[in-house]
Scaffold this motif. Structure first.
Motif, mmCIF file in Angstrom:
data_model
loop_
_atom_site.group_PDB
_atom_site.id
_atom_site.type_symbol
_atom_site.label_atom_id
_atom_site.label_comp_id
_atom_site.label_asym_id
_atom_site.label_seq_id
_atom_site.Cartn_x
_atom_site.Cartn_y
_atom_site.Cartn_z
ATOM 1 N N ILE A 156 0.860 -1.180 0.000
ATOM 2 C CA ILE A 156 0.000 0.000 0.000
ATOM 3 C C ILE A 156 0.894 1.226 0.000
ATOM 4 O O ILE A 156 1.740 1.394 0.909
ATOM 5 C CB ILE A 156 -0.954 0.000 1.214
ATOM 6 N N ILE A 157 0.744 2.080 -1.004
ATOM 7 C CA ILE A 157 1.601 3.249 -1.174
ATOM 8 C C ILE A 157 0.729 4.489 -1.157
ATOM 9 O O ILE A 157 -0.193 4.633 -1.978
ATOM 10 C CB ILE A 157 2.403 3.186 -2.481
ATOM 11 N N GLY A 158 0.988 5.369 -0.207
ATOM 12 C CA GLY A 158 0.291 6.652 -0.118
ATOM 13 C C GLY A 158 1.235 7.794 -0.441
ATOM 14 O O GLY A 158 2.364 7.837 0.070
ATOM 15 N N VAL A 159 0.786 8.723 -1.277
ATOM 16 C CA VAL A 159 1.621 9.824 -1.743
ATOM 17 C C VAL A 159 0.890 11.139 -1.482
ATOM 18 O O VAL A 159 -0.309 11.257 -1.756
ATOM 19 C CB VAL A 159 1.957 9.677 -3.242
ATOM 20 N N GLN A 160 1.633 12.114 -0.971
ATOM 21 C CA GLN A 160 1.130 13.466 -0.811
ATOM 22 C C GLN A 160 1.938 14.391 -1.729
ATOM 23 O O GLN A 160 3.134 14.204 -1.900
ATOM 24 C CB GLN A 160 1.253 13.938 0.638
ATOM 25 N N GLU A 161 1.250 15.371 -2.262
ATOM 26 C CA GLU A 161 1.863 16.265 -3.252
ATOM 27 C C GLU A 161 2.526 15.433 -4.356
ATOM 28 O O GLU A 161 3.713 15.591 -4.658
ATOM 29 C CB GLU A 161 2.883 17.201 -2.594
ATOM 30 N N GLY A 162 1.749 14.554 -4.928
ATOM 31 C CA GLY A 162 2.266 13.635 -5.926
ATOM 32 C C GLY A 162 2.640 14.315 -7.223
ATOM 33 O O GLY A 162 2.344 15.493 -7.469
ATOM 34 N N CYS A 163 3.302 13.552 -8.071
ATOM 35 C CA CYS A 163 3.733 14.058 -9.369
ATOM 36 C C CYS A 163 2.514 14.363 -10.237
ATOM 37 O O CYS A 163 1.436 13.796 -10.033
ATOM 38 C CB CYS A 163 4.643 13.052 -10.052
ATOM 39 N N ALA B 16 -6.782 1.767 -7.077
ATOM 40 C CA ALA B 16 -6.073 3.042 -6.960
ATOM 41 C C ALA B 16 -7.103 4.158 -6.878
ATOM 42 O O ALA B 16 -8.098 4.155 -7.608
ATOM 43 C CB ALA B 16 -5.128 3.259 -8.139
ATOM 44 N N ALA B 17 -6.868 5.092 -5.985
ATOM 45 C CA ALA B 17 -7.771 6.232 -5.802
ATOM 46 C C ALA B 17 -6.933 7.482 -5.581
ATOM 47 O O ALA B 17 -5.763 7.414 -5.164
ATOM 48 C CB ALA B 17 -8.715 6.002 -4.629
ATOM 49 N N SER B 18 -7.531 8.642 -5.853
ATOM 50 C CA SER B 18 -6.817 9.905 -5.712
ATOM 51 C C SER B 18 -7.780 10.990 -5.248
ATOM 52 O O SER B 18 -8.996 10.894 -5.434
ATOM 53 C CB SER B 18 -6.159 10.315 -7.037
ATOM 54 N N THR C 289 -2.572 3.748 -3.588
ATOM 55 C CA THR C 289 -2.512 2.595 -4.484
ATOM 56 C C THR C 289 -2.343 1.328 -3.662
ATOM 57 O O THR C 289 -1.546 1.292 -2.706
ATOM 58 C CB THR C 289 -1.333 2.722 -5.473
ATOM 59 N N VAL C 290 -3.093 0.290 -4.047
ATOM 60 C CA VAL C 290 -3.058 -0.999 -3.348
ATOM 61 C C VAL C 290 -2.650 -2.077 -4.349
ATOM 62 O O VAL C 290 -3.327 -2.272 -5.372
ATOM 63 C CB VAL C 290 -4.417 -1.342 -2.719
ATOM 64 N N PHE C 291 -1.547 -2.768 -4.061
ATOM 65 C CA PHE C 291 -1.089 -3.903 -4.848
ATOM 66 C C PHE C 291 -1.225 -5.161 -3.993
ATOM 67 O O PHE C 291 -1.031 -5.127 -2.773
ATOM 68 C CB PHE C 291 0.367 -3.732 -5.278
ATOM 69 N N ILE C 292 -1.535 -6.268 -4.642
ATOM 70 C CA ILE C 292 -1.720 -7.540 -3.963
ATOM 71 C C ILE C 292 -1.095 -8.641 -4.801
ATOM 72 O O ILE C 292 -0.995 -8.529 -6.038
ATOM 73 C CB ILE C 292 -3.231 -7.828 -3.743
#
Length: 644
Positions: free
Chosen positions: A338-345, A368-370, A377-380
């Motif tokens: 699970i990857i969380g990004v703030q101020e993403g590209c 994936a949601a924004s 983003t959720v990978f499994i």
């Protein structure tokens, strides 16, 4: 008239049969006694009979079988020639292994071999014979004769002198062909001393019944050996894990792999009875029930990898994200990423493709949601995707006036087997002294985040409508919370130079203080912090802010967790990633083991859905990257000579 070696006269028109070596003349027949009338042999069947065939027909009377001799075999053949004299000679024998390899006649077909045998073994008549000269002896060999039963040389019996010595062939083509097929080579002898055999004759390529391959070391327990605690802890986190509940009869793991692959064998009655539309928690046949859960997770714990990072809106992404998702000091890959990004590209799709390229073909993007520049983003692992429910997401904005949604939260919820998960990434209000504003952001998010929507609550008795975090079994909240250290820059720098400075810095952490007072993140926990502050660095180096603002280093990036049952979540790792320096924040990663419970099949299943186009693009880039690496290696190792 010519003279023979014994001095007797021999007429050219009268054939004379000389003495044959012992073993050449058939022992089952006897020449006619003196005074008996000559007997004409009857033609035998043109069928090859072997000793086992003769034995099977021993009870039957065969008029064509030779009778046992009534008198001892004469020492020599009579010298008086009779036109009807008949003798049977059988010379058939089994070839040894060396002869079969060197015999030129063996390259012919089986039909030719039978023809040759019929020409060489059978009843000899003196009317059609040819002479084969062997040294000084003459042996009568038939050119064509009826076939008789075969006589084989007994095993272990020594070869006769006739069989061992090479023959000199003279005569027509048939004789030469007959002789060439009986040429024997001398036995092969080794040119030197044979190497000594080792005591251990077991080949490394052989797989024994009690041995497990190195890549399968965490599959099961080796009989008679204790399993280290480390393997017990990470057994279900391995990237190549076998199912312990396989149906086997004391066979090894390797045998099960070769017989049933790594999947459970399916019985026809299971295919008939299992519908996966309804099932109880403890009943058999449910897709999300206890039986299926124990098959994939014997310890009922799943590995979850969480990463949070404030990218500072940079367009350029790091060249390699392996340090972020696949650190070298990690022993096993996890089941969820699970990857969380703030101020993403600016290009969110490019970011997701880069994540897929890094994780490779073992993982698929579940969802994936924004929310503005907040990405979650959720990978499994792709073999676990069938046990997930439909995925739901919701967003909350904490700064309405802003044109670009930079502050707020995005949450993703789903059920895995019978355990519900909620992942939230958020970005709170910035500023050293704006603690109250950050608490307001938190309260607004837990009240306004509308989850779950269609998924059933696994424990409605412990849920409240005013707090979204109470409606899920396991909750992970991570992001840039912007809580600072209530200390001056000079004092913080002095504590950072001390060996125990990190522990002393946390006494001045705003978030830790507010959590102890219960004003924020009620019911949440955080693993002990043993890494340096992740904010604020100069881009591209490990030096804290050197600008005119001289911001105080702080622990702004955090990962918190909450569970309904005690000790459901076990922290395996909590640290920062210092290798990625493209932002003024350092990413923070956490590895957890979460307890799973069996569930019912009445939840809306996701049916294995994932982003296929992103998966293919990520794998294509991964292959292209590997090809470029190989090309660079080849260029570096090759030498090109140029002539000017």
């Amino acid at each position: 008239m010519r003279m023979t070696e014994n001095g007797r006269d021999r007429s050219p028109s009268q054939p004379v049969v000389e003495e044959l070596p012992a073993g050449v003349l058939g022992g089952n027949d006897q020449g006619p006694a003196s005074g008996d009338a000559p007997k004409t042999p009857k033609p035998l069947e043109n069928t090859q009979k072997f000793p086992e065939d003769v034995q099977d027909q021993s009870n039957k009377t065969n008029p064509f079988e030779p009778r046992p001799p009534l008198l001892p075999k004469p020492a020599a053949l009579p010298k008086s020639g009779k036109s009807g004299l008949v003798e049977k000679v059988r010379c058939r024998r089994l070839k040894n292994s060396q002869e079969s390899l060197t015999d030129q006649a063996e390259s012919s077909s089986s039909t030719d071999s039978l023809k040759e045998d019929s020409a060489f073994t059978g009843v000899f008549t003196l009317s059609s014979v040819s002479t084969l000269r062997n040294g000084e002896s003459s042996v009568v060999i038939p050119v064509s004769a009826p076939r008789g039963p075969r006589v084989f040389r007994a095993r272990g019996q020594s070869l006769s002198e006739y069989e061992m010595r090479p023959h000199n062939c003279h005569g027509d083509v048939a004789e030469q062909r007959l002789c060439s097929s009986k040429v024997l080579l001398s036995p092969l002898q080794p040119s030197g001393t044979l190497p000594a055999l080792e005591q251990n004759l077991a080949s490394v390529s052989l797989r024994t019944a009690n041995r497990i391959d190195r890549d399968c070391v965490d599959y099961g327990v080796v009989p008679g050996r204790a399993v280290p605690e480390r393997l017990q802890l990470h057994r279900n986190l391995s990237d190549s894990r076998l199912l312990e509940s396989m149906v086997s009869d004391n066979t090894s793991v390797t045998s099960m792999k070769s017989t049933y692959s790594v999947l459970n064998p399916i019985r026809p009655r299971d295919v008939r009875n299992r519908s996966f539309l309804e099932g109880s928690v403890l009943g058999t046949g449910a897709l999300l029930g206890a039986e299926e859960l124990d098959r994939y997770f014997p310890e009922r714990r799943v590995g979850i990898y969480i990463a949070t990072w404030n990218m500072q809106g940079e367009k350029g992404l790091p060249i390699n994200l392996d340090d972020l998702l696949l650190p070298t000091d990690s022993e096993f890959a996890q089941d969820f990423y699970i990857i969380g990004v703030q101020e993403g590209c600016p290009d969110r799709r490019e970011w997701e493709i880069r994540l897929q390229e890094t994780l490779g073909p073992y993982y698929v993007m579940l969802y994936a949601a924004s929310h503005g520049v907040l990405y979650l983003t959720v990978f499994i692992r792709r073999d676990l995707i069938w046990f997930c429910s439909e995925v739901e997401h919701a967003t909350v904005t904490t700064r309405i006036i802003s044109q670009i949604k930079t502050k707020g939260a995005v949450g993703i919820g789903f059920t895995f087997f019978g355990t519900s998960f909620l992942f939230i990434t958020s970005h709170f209000t910035s500023g050293d002294s704006k603690v109250y504003e950050r608490i307001l952001d938190y309260n607004k998010i837990i009240e306004a985040l509308a989850l779950p929507k269609g998924l059933p609550d696994t424990n409605p008795y412990r849920s409240t409508t005013s707090d979204v975090t109470t409606r899920f079994d396991e909750v992970f909240w991570f992001g840039d919370f912007n809580f600072r250290l209530s200390k001056e820059r000079v004092e913080v720098n002095a504590l950072l130079n001390l060996s125990q400075g990190v522990g002393q810095l946390l006494h001045h952490d705003q978030l830790s203080k507010e959590m102890k007072e219960g004003s924020i993140f009620k019911g949440f926990q955080e693993a002990p912090i043993q890494f340096l502050p992740t904010y604020k660095f100069d881009v591209g180096c490990d030096v804290y802010d050197t600008t005119s603002k001289q911001r105080t280093p702080s622990y702004t990036d955090r990962i918190l967790f909450r569970n309904r049952q005690v000790d459901d979540i076990k922290v395996m790792r909590y640290t920062s990633c210092s290798a990625i320096k493209t932002s003024d924040h350092r990413p923070v990663i956490g590895v957890f083991q979460v307890k799973l419970r069996p569930g019912r099949d009445n939840i809306p299943l996701g049916a294995g859905q994932f982003d296929r186009s992103l998966y293919l693009e990520g794998i294509r880039r991964r292959i292209t990257r590997e090809l470029k690496r190989e090309a660079m290696k080849n260029q570096g190792s090759s030498t090109i000579c140029s002539i000017s």
